[in-house]
Design a protein around this motif. Structure first.
Motif, short mmCIF file in Angstrom:
data_model
loop_
_atom_site.label_atom_id
_atom_site.label_comp_id
_atom_site.label_asym_id
_atom_site.label_seq_id
_atom_site.Cartn_x
_atom_site.Cartn_y
_atom_site.Cartn_z
N GLY A 162 1.46 -0.74 8.96
CA GLY A 162 1.73 0.68 8.75
C GLY A 162 1.15 1.20 7.45
O GLY A 162 0.57 2.29 7.40
N GLN A 163 1.29 0.40 6.40
CA GLN A 163 0.84 0.83 5.07
C GLN A 163 -0.68 1.00 5.02
O GLN A 163 -1.19 1.94 4.41
CB GLN A 163 1.29 -0.19 4.04
CG GLN A 163 1.03 0.22 2.59
CD GLN A 163 1.61 -0.79 1.60
OE1 GLN A 163 2.01 -1.88 1.99
NE2 GLN A 163 1.66 -0.43 0.34
N HIS A 164 -1.42 0.08 5.67
CA HIS A 164 -2.87 0.08 5.54
C HIS A 164 -3.62 0.71 6.71
O HIS A 164 -4.79 1.07 6.56
CB HIS A 164 -3.36 -1.36 5.32
CG HIS A 164 -2.86 -1.96 4.04
ND1 HIS A 164 -3.34 -1.58 2.81
CD2 HIS A 164 -1.91 -2.90 3.81
CE1 HIS A 164 -2.72 -2.28 1.86
NE2 HIS A 164 -1.84 -3.07 2.44
N PHE A 165 -2.97 0.83 7.87
CA PHE A 165 -3.67 1.36 9.04
C PHE A 165 -3.06 2.66 9.58
O PHE A 165 -3.66 3.29 10.45
CB PHE A 165 -3.72 0.32 10.15
CG PHE A 165 -4.50 -0.91 9.78
CD1 PHE A 165 -5.89 -0.90 9.80
CD2 PHE A 165 -3.85 -2.07 9.38
CE1 PHE A 165 -6.61 -2.03 9.45
CE2 PHE A 165 -4.56 -3.21 9.03
CZ PHE A 165 -5.95 -3.19 9.05
N ILE A 166 -1.87 3.04 9.11
CA ILE A 166 -1.25 4.28 9.56
C ILE A 166 -1.17 5.30 8.43
O ILE A 166 -1.63 6.43 8.55
CB ILE A 166 0.15 4.02 10.18
CG1 ILE A 166 0.01 3.20 11.47
CG2 ILE A 166 0.86 5.34 10.46
CD1 ILE A 166 1.33 2.86 12.14
#
Length: 433
Positions: A169-173
């Protein structure tokens, strides 16, 4: 498809483990897979709050839809498992999980918040099957005396999935672009629509990958020879209504239901609003940076699982549960009174002490029960995950009314209920009940 075999009561758990090493690895992997889904919700709350311009209460409906699926499907999952066995329940659960993840793609295309909530409901329905099957299965694979310790160690793989979910979530969302309400209002209609569509579409690829992996894992389990852990217990009546009445009359079990309801509510609430807490306590902190506190929480949670399993060699699970819940009452109280970096760190530390709670309450709830009681009881314990929906929504309402720091009173009260449960368990053990 391999037919599952009934195992007589005399077959020891060690024999099952020796004959099914690879299936056991597949079962342990389930703890990792549902950890990804559970903690991606914490990212989705912050993301949907931005993409759909929601208040805290409406953003909290992510958890409400998710845990409503657990509540409504856990009992049917338990009945399905009793009829068709563990393997079939696992495969069916993975199918629902995968389908729900794939539904994120059309939901993002339509930009419909309700569609996302439905997709989360489908995912949670699949996870209800997985948790109802895997938790009691692990308690059966070894001596009764170490069932709680064994389940804690198996559950230690769950936060690995949770950490993976947060990192995804942190890096792709999450993007590095965040606009205030004033900035959004100043944008052109087309520019505002393009920004919101981009933020909504950020979830498509991660959930597509998750859906494909989960469905592939389900196919692998389907094709694997998977001896059933079902135990034929002739001493236990098969009638569900009789089993249900016995369980509901058992105060030890009903207290376990109550404690699990409040535990899940506390855990989900703290994690769901930790990013919001950090941003409110330290203004100007972007969601992507605030997510580091959530990642740290999950690392603490994982360490606590392994540490808790080790400590149970020396301390009774009931005593450890009472101690850890008392510490968390103090930590959440600190976060309420001193919001800021110190309060955020206190909430991170809570995760270490939350780590043993779910598996310990679960194991104490099904301890010493026959097969029918264990399966139906497991389903009922999974149903209490609805606490994640009820108490997270309550925290959102308190946050909108009095601020996010004050909302931490909800998990503080929840840990007090868990302390009461552990205290009663210690008292009952002392008198031999």
């Amino acid at each position: 498809m391999t037919t599952e075999h009934e195992l007589p009561v005399s077959m020891r758990a060690g024999q099952v483990a020796r004959q099914s090493v690879f299936p056991l690895v597949l079962i342990v992997s389930l703890f990792f897979l549902w950890g990804i889904a559970n903690n991606l919700n914490d990212v989705l709350i912050a993301q949907f709050k931005k993409a759909f311009v929601l208040n805290d209460f409406r953003a909290g409906l992510v958890q409400s839809a998710f845990y409503l699926g657990y509540f409504l499907v856990a009992m049917p999952a338990g009945m399905y498992m009793r009829r068709f066995g563990y393997k079939s329940a696992v495969v069916f659960g993975l199918a629902l999980y995968g389908i729900g993840a794939l539904l994120f793609w059309p939901a993002a295309e339509l930009r419909t918040y309700g569609f996302f909530l439905f997709a989360l409901f489908v995912i949670a329905s699949g996870l209800a099957f997985l948790e109802t099957s895997a938790n009691p299965f692990v308690t059966l694979l070894g001596p009764r005396e170490t069932a709680t310790q064994r389940l804690n160690l198996a559950q230690a793989f769950n936060p690995l999935g949770s950490i993976t979910g947060i990192l995804v979530g942190q890096h792709f969302i999450f993007s590095d672009v965040e606009h205030s309400s004033a900035q959004l209002a100043a944008m052109s209609e087309a520019g505002r629509a393009a920004y919101l569509a981009q933020e909504t579409g950020a979830v498509q690829l991660p959930y597509l990958v998750i859906g494909v992996v989960v469905l592939s894992w389900g196919l692998l389990i389907l094709l694997t020879r998977f001896p059933s852990a079902h135990v034929v217990d002739d001493a236990t009546p098969a009638a569900s209504d009789g089993v249900l009445k016995r369980l509901l009359r058992d105060r030890r079990f009903t207290w376990a239901l109550l404690a699990q309801f409040f535990y899940v509510g506390a855990q989900v609430g703290v994690w769901s609003y930790l990013i919001r807490y950090v941003q409110a306590a330290m203004p100007g902190t972007p969601a992507k940076a605030a997510a580091n506190f959530l990642t740290a929480s999950l690392v603490c949670f994982m360490c606590g699982r392994f540490a808790g399993g080790a400590l149970m060699k020396y301390f009774a699970p009931r005593r450890l549960l009472a101690t850890f819940s008392a510490i968390n009452i103090a930590l959440t109280g600190f976060a309420i009174l001193l919001p800021g970096n110190a309060g955020a760190c206190a909430l991170v530390a809570c995760s270490f002490f939350m780590s043993v709670m779910y598996p310990t309450i679960f194991a104490l709830g099904v301890e010493g029960r026959g097969d029918d009681e264990r399966k139906l009881g497991s389903a009922m314990l999974v149903m209490t995950i609805i606490g994640g929906a009820v108490l997270t929504a309550a925290m959102g309402a308190v946050s909108d009314a009095a601020g996010i720091a004050k909302a931490m009173v909800v998990p503080a009260l929840s840990f007090a209920v868990i302390w009461l449960f552990a205290h009663r368990q210690q008292a009952n053990a002392a008198v031999g009940h």
